[in-house]
Design a protein around this motif. Structure first.
Motif, PDB file in Angstrom:
ATOM      1  N   UNK A  17      17.045   4.013   8.006  1.00 26.72           N
ATOM      2  CA  UNK A  17      17.428   5.345   8.460  1.00 26.72           C
ATOM      3  C   UNK A  17      18.918   5.618   8.259  1.00 26.72           C
ATOM      4  N   UNK A  18      19.661   4.610   7.848  1.00 25.07           N
ATOM      5  CA  UNK A  18      21.081   4.774   7.579  1.00 25.07           C
ATOM      6  C   UNK A  18      21.324   4.719   6.070  1.00 25.07           C
ATOM      7  N   UNK A  19      22.363   5.422   5.609  1.00 29.56           N
ATOM      8  CA  UNK A  19      22.643   5.464   4.174  1.00 29.56           C
ATOM      9  C   UNK A  19      23.247   4.166   3.664  1.00 29.56           C
ATOM     10  N   UNK A  20      23.887   3.421   4.523  1.00 29.88           N
ATOM     11  CA  UNK A  20      24.410   2.105   4.138  1.00 29.88           C
ATOM     12  C   UNK A  20      23.342   1.066   4.440  1.00 29.88           C
ATOM     13  N   UNK A  21      22.832   0.425   3.386  1.00 30.83           N
ATOM     14  CA  UNK A  21      21.751  -0.546   3.525  1.00 30.83           C
ATOM     15  C   UNK A  21      22.335  -1.955   3.395  1.00 30.83           C
ATOM     16  N   UNK A  22      22.084  -2.777   4.397  1.00 27.17           N
ATOM     17  CA  UNK A  22      22.579  -4.142   4.412  1.00 27.17           C
ATOM     18  C   UNK A  22      21.442  -5.109   4.091  1.00 27.17           C
ATOM     19  N   UNK A  23      21.828  -6.329   3.739  1.00 25.59           N
ATOM     20  CA  UNK A  23      20.828  -7.320   3.343  1.00 25.59           C
ATOM     21  C   UNK A  23      19.863  -7.619   4.487  1.00 25.59           C
ATOM     22  N   UNK A  24      20.352  -7.625   5.717  1.00 29.55           N
ATOM     23  CA  UNK A  24      19.482  -7.900   6.865  1.00 29.55           C
ATOM     24  C   UNK A  24      18.428  -6.816   7.056  1.00 29.55           C
ATOM     25  N   UNK A  25      18.650  -5.626   6.472  1.00 27.51           N
ATOM     26  CA  UNK A  25      17.687  -4.534   6.617  1.00 27.51           C
ATOM     27  C   UNK A  25      16.465  -4.714   5.737  1.00 27.51           C
ATOM     28  N   UNK A  26      16.590  -5.483   4.669  1.00 31.50           N
ATOM     29  CA  UNK A  26      15.497  -5.588   3.697  1.00 31.50           C
ATOM     30  C   UNK A  26      14.990  -7.005   3.521  1.00 31.50           C
ATOM     31  N   UNK A  27      15.618  -7.993   4.167  1.00 38.80           N
ATOM     32  CA  UNK A  27      15.238  -9.381   3.928  1.00 38.80           C
ATOM     33  C   UNK A  27      15.518 -10.243   5.142  1.00 38.80           C
ATOM     34  N   UNK A  28      14.788 -11.347   5.195  1.00 41.12           N
ATOM     35  CA  UNK A  28      15.100 -12.415   6.139  1.00 41.12           C
ATOM     36  C   UNK A  28      15.968 -13.434   5.406  1.00 41.12           C
ATOM     37  N   UNK A  29      17.043 -13.843   6.022  1.00 38.61           N
ATOM     38  CA  UNK A  29      18.015 -14.729   5.379  1.00 38.61           C
ATOM     39  C   UNK A  29      18.170 -15.996   6.220  1.00 38.61           C
ATOM     40  N   UNK A  42      25.530  -9.187   6.778  1.00 31.41           N
ATOM     41  CA  UNK A  42      26.388  -7.998   6.782  1.00 31.41           C
ATOM     42  C   UNK A  42      26.725  -7.507   5.381  1.00 31.41           C
ATOM     43  N   UNK A  43      26.119  -8.108   4.351  1.00 30.43           N
ATOM     44  CA  UNK A  43      26.405  -7.699   2.973  1.00 30.43           C
ATOM     45  C   UNK A  43      25.753  -6.358   2.667  1.00 30.43           C
ATOM     46  N   UNK A  44      26.534  -5.419   2.204  1.00 29.83           N
ATOM     47  CA  UNK A  44      26.019  -4.100   1.850  1.00 29.83           C
ATOM     48  C   UNK A  44      25.468  -4.143   0.425  1.00 29.83           C
ATOM     49  N   UNK A  45      24.177  -3.851   0.278  1.00 25.09           N
ATOM     50  CA  UNK A  45      23.539  -3.961  -1.037  1.00 25.09           C
ATOM     51  C   UNK A  45      23.303  -2.606  -1.680  1.00 25.09           C
ATOM     52  N   UNK A  46      23.355  -1.515  -0.889  1.00 17.42           N
ATOM     53  CA  UNK A  46      23.113  -0.198  -1.486  1.00 17.42           C
ATOM     54  C   UNK A  46      23.668   0.887  -0.584  1.00 17.42           C
ATOM     55  N   UNK A  47      24.159   1.948  -1.209  1.00 17.27           N
ATOM     56  CA  UNK A  47      24.590   3.147  -0.496  1.00 17.27           C
ATOM     57  C   UNK A  47      23.764   4.314  -1.012  1.00 17.27           C
ATOM     58  N   UNK A  48      23.072   4.980  -0.117  1.00 15.20           N
ATOM     59  CA  UNK A  48      22.212   6.108  -0.476  1.00 15.20           C
ATOM     60  C   UNK A  48      23.030   7.386  -0.398  1.00 15.20           C
ATOM     61  N   UNK A  49      23.055   8.128  -1.502  1.00 16.74           N
ATOM     62  CA  UNK A  49      23.882   9.337  -1.577  1.00 16.74           C
ATOM     63  C   UNK A  49      23.080  10.611  -1.334  1.00 16.74           C
ATOM     64  N   UNK A  50      21.787  10.579  -1.598  1.00 20.25           N
ATOM     65  CA  UNK A  50      20.981  11.787  -1.435  1.00 20.25           C
ATOM     66  C   UNK A  50      20.598  11.991   0.022  1.00 20.25           C
ATOM     67  N   UNK A  51      20.387  13.259   0.370  1.00 22.07           N
ATOM     68  CA  UNK A  51      20.069  13.607   1.744  1.00 22.07           C
ATOM     69  C   UNK A  51      18.565  13.583   2.026  1.00 22.07           C
ATOM     70  N   UNK A  52      17.757  13.670   0.999  1.00 18.50           N
ATOM     71  CA  UNK A  52      16.319  13.782   1.208  1.00 18.50           C
ATOM     72  C   UNK A  52      15.676  12.406   1.356  1.00 18.50           C
ATOM     73  N   UNK A  65      23.386 -10.853  -7.594  1.00 14.11           N
ATOM     74  CA  UNK A  65      24.686 -10.533  -8.190  1.00 14.11           C
ATOM     75  C   UNK A  65      25.703 -10.131  -7.120  1.00 14.11           C
ATOM     76  N   UNK A  66      25.284  -9.334  -6.151  1.00 13.40           N
ATOM     77  CA  UNK A  66      26.199  -8.931  -5.086  1.00 13.40           C
ATOM     78  C   UNK A  66      26.588 -10.119  -4.208  1.00 13.40           C
ATOM     79  N   UNK A  67      25.645 -11.026  -4.004  1.00 14.97           N
ATOM     80  CA  UNK A  67      25.960 -12.219  -3.216  1.00 14.97           C
ATOM     81  C   UNK A  67      26.996 -13.079  -3.928  1.00 14.97           C
TER      82      UNK A  67
END
Length: 209
Positions: A17-29, A42-52, A65-67
């Motif tokens: 529900x937030x535009x900043x997506x962290x690794x903990x939001x999509x995976x178990x680590x 706390x690693x940010x893996x994606x930033x959502x720019x669209x509002x819809x 790669x981000x890791x």
């Protein structure tokens, strides 16, 4: 520099529900080093720019790669999905009255639909006779021509088909794939699996003709 091993278990689809997506939001680590584990979560893996509301397909290679950009000494072992989906849904204010109204509407719709199905079954699937009987019981006199029941049935059938297939001309009602798209993807998957299996069987001399 000591190598550290991190284990990822990516979910196939994760709702955020937030535009900043962290690794903990999509995976178990999991990692033995607690400091590294906290940094990974706390690693940010994606930033959502669209509002819809929209679904985004991502790859585990981009995550790795981000890791490594964060810490090249981390050895990543993926135990989950190779491709995963981020389902972005805007935060909505809970409306209890609207939720109860939808629940009551669905219950009434299911009740009326089940009653209609039982009546048509018991009447040997003669929809016109059922409409005539309902019209006579509710309004009294028998109808000679087309009534509101036939009209609403025809309109409801067309609307139901459009809602089910989630597609009308070039417009889609939501971001979900249509039933036809789902079946096409299943068909493509089956073709790919069959080609791979046929190649292996032909090489081993075992095949089905």
């Amino acid at each position: 520099m000591t190598d550290k091993t991190a284990y990822l278990k990516l979910n196939q689809i994760s709702e955020v529900h937030e535009k900043s997506v962290f690794l903990k939001d999509v995976a178990e680590v999991y990692c033995d080093d607690k400091v590294t584990l906290n940094r990974l979560n706390a690693l940010k893996i994606k930033i959502i720019h669209q509002e819809k509301n929209k679904r985004y397909v991502e790859s585990v290679l981009d995550v790795i790669q981000k890791i490594h950009e964060m810490d090249a000494s981390i050895q990543v072992t993926n135990l989950g999905e190779v491709d995963f989906i981020i389902d972005y849904q805007k935060t909505k204010t809970p409306r209890l009255a609207w939720a109860w109204a939808k629940t009551i509407f669905v219950c009434l719709l299911c009740f009326c639909g089940a009653a209609f199905a039982i009546m048509t079954f018991n009447n040997d699937a003669s929809v016109s006779d059922v409409f005539q009987e309902i019209y006579r019981l509710v309004l009294g006199p028998e109808a000679e021509n087309c009534t509101i029941l036939e009209l609403s049935y025809s309109v409801g059938l067309a609307v139901g088909v459009i809602l089910f297939f989630n597609h009308f001309c070039v417009w889609k009602l939501n971001t979900d794939p249509t039933p036809l798209e789902v079946e096409m993807r299943l068909y493509e998957d089956n073709i790919s699996k069959t080609l791979i299996q046929n190649k292996g069987r032909k090489e081993s001399g075992i095949d089905v003709h």
